[in-house]
Design a protein around this motif. Structure first.
Motif, PDB file in Angstrom:
ATOM      1  N   THR A 158     -24.667 -11.305 -15.034  1.00  0.00           N
ATOM      2  CA  THR A 158     -25.587 -12.437 -15.043  1.00  0.00           C
ATOM      3  C   THR A 158     -24.845 -13.737 -15.357  1.00  0.00           C
ATOM      4  O   THR A 158     -25.070 -14.773 -14.714  1.00  0.00           O
ATOM      5  CB  THR A 158     -26.700 -12.206 -16.082  1.00  0.00           C
ATOM      6  N   ASN A 159     -23.969 -13.666 -16.329  1.00  0.00           N
ATOM      7  CA  ASN A 159     -23.178 -14.855 -16.666  1.00  0.00           C
ATOM      8  C   ASN A 159     -22.266 -15.263 -15.509  1.00  0.00           C
ATOM      9  O   ASN A 159     -22.029 -16.459 -15.282  1.00  0.00           O
ATOM     10  CB  ASN A 159     -22.348 -14.601 -17.919  1.00  0.00           C
ATOM     11  N   ALA A 188     -33.921 -14.779  -2.081  1.00  0.00           N
ATOM     12  CA  ALA A 188     -34.683 -15.673  -1.200  1.00  0.00           C
ATOM     13  C   ALA A 188     -34.807 -17.055  -1.829  1.00  0.00           C
ATOM     14  O   ALA A 188     -34.719 -18.085  -1.137  1.00  0.00           O
ATOM     15  CB  ALA A 188     -36.067 -15.076  -0.925  1.00  0.00           C
ATOM     16  N   TRP A 189     -35.014 -17.087  -3.147  1.00  0.00           N
ATOM     17  CA  TRP A 189     -35.073 -18.372  -3.845  1.00  0.00           C
ATOM     18  C   TRP A 189     -33.733 -19.107  -3.770  1.00  0.00           C
ATOM     19  O   TRP A 189     -33.681 -20.320  -3.568  1.00  0.00           O
ATOM     20  CB  TRP A 189     -35.469 -18.118  -5.292  1.00  0.00           C
ATOM     21  N   LEU A 190     -32.634 -18.324  -3.899  1.00  0.00           N
ATOM     22  CA  LEU A 190     -31.307 -18.938  -3.906  1.00  0.00           C
ATOM     23  C   LEU A 190     -30.983 -19.591  -2.564  1.00  0.00           C
ATOM     24  O   LEU A 190     -30.375 -20.670  -2.522  1.00  0.00           O
ATOM     25  CB  LEU A 190     -30.262 -17.865  -4.244  1.00  0.00           C
ATOM     26  N   LYS A 191     -31.387 -18.951  -1.477  1.00  0.00           N
ATOM     27  CA  LYS A 191     -31.075 -19.506  -0.166  1.00  0.00           C
ATOM     28  C   LYS A 191     -31.779 -20.836   0.095  1.00  0.00           C
ATOM     29  O   LYS A 191     -31.361 -21.603   0.965  1.00  0.00           O
ATOM     30  CB  LYS A 191     -31.446 -18.493   0.928  1.00  0.00           C
ATOM     31  N   ALA A 196     -26.807  -7.601  -6.150  1.00  0.00           N
ATOM     32  CA  ALA A 196     -27.089  -6.226  -5.712  1.00  0.00           C
ATOM     33  C   ALA A 196     -26.740  -5.224  -6.800  1.00  0.00           C
ATOM     34  O   ALA A 196     -27.405  -4.198  -6.968  1.00  0.00           O
ATOM     35  CB  ALA A 196     -26.311  -5.926  -4.437  1.00  0.00           C
ATOM     36  N   ARG A 197     -25.704  -5.503  -7.565  1.00  0.00           N
ATOM     37  CA  ARG A 197     -25.304  -4.606  -8.640  1.00  0.00           C
ATOM     38  C   ARG A 197     -26.273  -4.651  -9.814  1.00  0.00           C
ATOM     39  O   ARG A 197     -26.281  -3.761 -10.663  1.00  0.00           O
ATOM     40  CB  ARG A 197     -23.899  -4.966  -9.114  1.00  0.00           C
ATOM     41  N   LEU A 198     -27.076  -5.686  -9.867  1.00  0.00           N
ATOM     42  CA  LEU A 198     -28.062  -5.801 -10.931  1.00  0.00           C
ATOM     43  C   LEU A 198     -29.399  -5.147 -10.586  1.00  0.00           C
ATOM     44  O   LEU A 198     -30.279  -5.064 -11.442  1.00  0.00           O
ATOM     45  CB  LEU A 198     -28.314  -7.283 -11.254  1.00  0.00           C
ATOM     46  N   ARG A 227     -34.765 -11.358 -11.117  1.00  0.00           N
ATOM     47  CA  ARG A 227     -35.929 -11.229 -10.247  1.00  0.00           C
ATOM     48  C   ARG A 227     -35.513 -10.688  -8.880  1.00  0.00           C
ATOM     49  O   ARG A 227     -34.442 -11.031  -8.361  1.00  0.00           O
ATOM     50  CB  ARG A 227     -36.617 -12.577 -10.054  1.00  0.00           C
ATOM     51  N   ARG A 228     -36.359  -9.858  -8.294  1.00  0.00           N
ATOM     52  CA  ARG A 228     -36.035  -9.258  -7.001  1.00  0.00           C
ATOM     53  C   ARG A 228     -36.072 -10.283  -5.864  1.00  0.00           C
ATOM     54  O   ARG A 228     -35.392 -10.109  -4.854  1.00  0.00           O
ATOM     55  CB  ARG A 228     -36.988  -8.095  -6.693  1.00  0.00           C
TER      56      ARG A 228
END
Length: 344
Positions: free
Chosen positions: A171-172, A195-198, A221-223, A190-191
């Motif tokens: 996360t960091n 989409a929010w990041l894009k 993906a690892r999270l 959040r799943r």
């Protein structure tokens, strides 16, 4: 139980060569009992020398065949551990019967300062193997060896366990990647975060550079692993005969302490697959949230009405055991947990 130097094989074992393999990274100690000799023989090999192991077994078998006039069968054993199951598959492919022992199920002396050497352990393994083949009940637990495909499928859930301990670092890392461009971080757990990041833009109104976006997607993906894969790969690939075996494999079976006038419970055994146990307990909390009308949820709420936090933590373990058994029955017999809401 101190292992002596001589063995007393029964008549049923007169045509069998017993091989116990004490494994370590540096050396392998091979303890052998052959029907043409009365004593155990010991041989040291370099760690991982499987060719030398097969050559040794073939040499002993050839000598016994010459003495007995018939070819004896070979049965080998070793403890499950660092080396996994590749050696078992190698021995089976060479026509040698192989058993993998659960190390925790082998009886040892209870003295506080018992002697422990590779020599003693090798003899104890060999005697345990001979007792098991004589038909003595519960002398040792045999590990069910998964197929190559089943073992490979576990990698995702095993990686997930490491990920959980590393999730803060990931996360960091995601946050630091976005802060390089002065962008908002949001909540990476959040799943819908990708989409929010894009949709985000930097101070110049430009989206994330492609390589930085790809790295952030890999970290995200690892999270985001799943429960179902862990339970299937760690638990439900096995064949269980009854519900007690299911609970025992997860380490959710009770461990009573009864002796004379003493009769108390020590809690769950925690002797099974810890990954399956952790997921079962976590799934039990989610079951209460997403299946509130099921019989299991009603049982939990009735049992913990007006109870404190400690009582609820104890009850959730009991619910996890009931839930895992219910899911096993659903997978094997198609019995839907009572009151559960199923997707179309």
């Amino acid at each position: 139980m101190q292992a002596s130097r001589k063995s007393t094989p029964t008549a049923d074992h007169c045509g069998t060569i017993f091989v116990a393999i004490e494994l370590s990274q540096k050396t392998w100690l091979i303890t052998v009992h052959s029907p043409d000799r009365d004593q155990f023989s010991r041989h040291r090999l370099e760690g991982g020398d499987h060719a030398g192991l097969l050559a040794l077994i073939e040499k002993v078998r050839a000598r016994a065949t010459q003495q007995l006039g018939s070819t004896p069968r070979v049965v080998s054993c070793y403890e499950a551990g660092y080396d996994g199951f590749w050696l078992h598959r190698l021995l089976e492919a060479a026509g040698i019967s192989s058993l993998v022992f659960d190390a925790a199920s082998i009886a040892v002396e209870q003295r506080s300062r018992r002697a422990k050497t590779d020599r003693i352990d090798g003899e104890l393994l060999l005697r345990t193997l001979m007792a098991h083949l004589r038909g003595e009940p519960r002398v040792v637990r045999i590990v069910r060896v998964p197929s190559v495909e089943e073992e490979d499928a576990r990698r995702a859930s095993r990686e997930r366990d490491r990920l959980i301990t590393e999730q803060t670092a990931h996360t960091n890392r995601i946050k630091s990647l976005l802060r390089l461009l002065g962008m908002a971080v949001g909540n990476p757990r959040r799943r819908d975060w990708l989409a929010w990041l894009k949709r985000q833009r930097d101070w110049q109104g430009r989206p994330l550079p492609p390589h930085l976006l790809a790295e952030a997607q890999r970290e995200h993906a690892r999270l985001m692993p799943a429960f179902s894969a862990t339970l299937v790969n760690e638990l439900f690939y096995k064949d269980f005969r009854n519900r007690r075996e299911v609970a025992s494999y997860c380490g959710l079976a009770p461990s009573p302490w009864q002796s004379g006038g003493i009769d108390r419970e020590q809690g769950i055994s925690k002797a099974g697959n810890r990954r399956a146990r952790h997921k079962a307990i976590e799934l039990a909390w989610l079951w209460l949230r997403h299946q509130p009308n099921s019989a299991l949820s009603h049982w939990f709420r009735t049992r913990t009405a007006n109870a404190g936090r400690r009582a609820k933590r104890i009850a959730i373990v009991a619910l996890a055991r009931k839930l895992i058994v219910a899911l096993w029955r659903y997978l094997t017999a198609g019995l839907v947990p009572e009151g559960a809401t199923m997707k179309a």
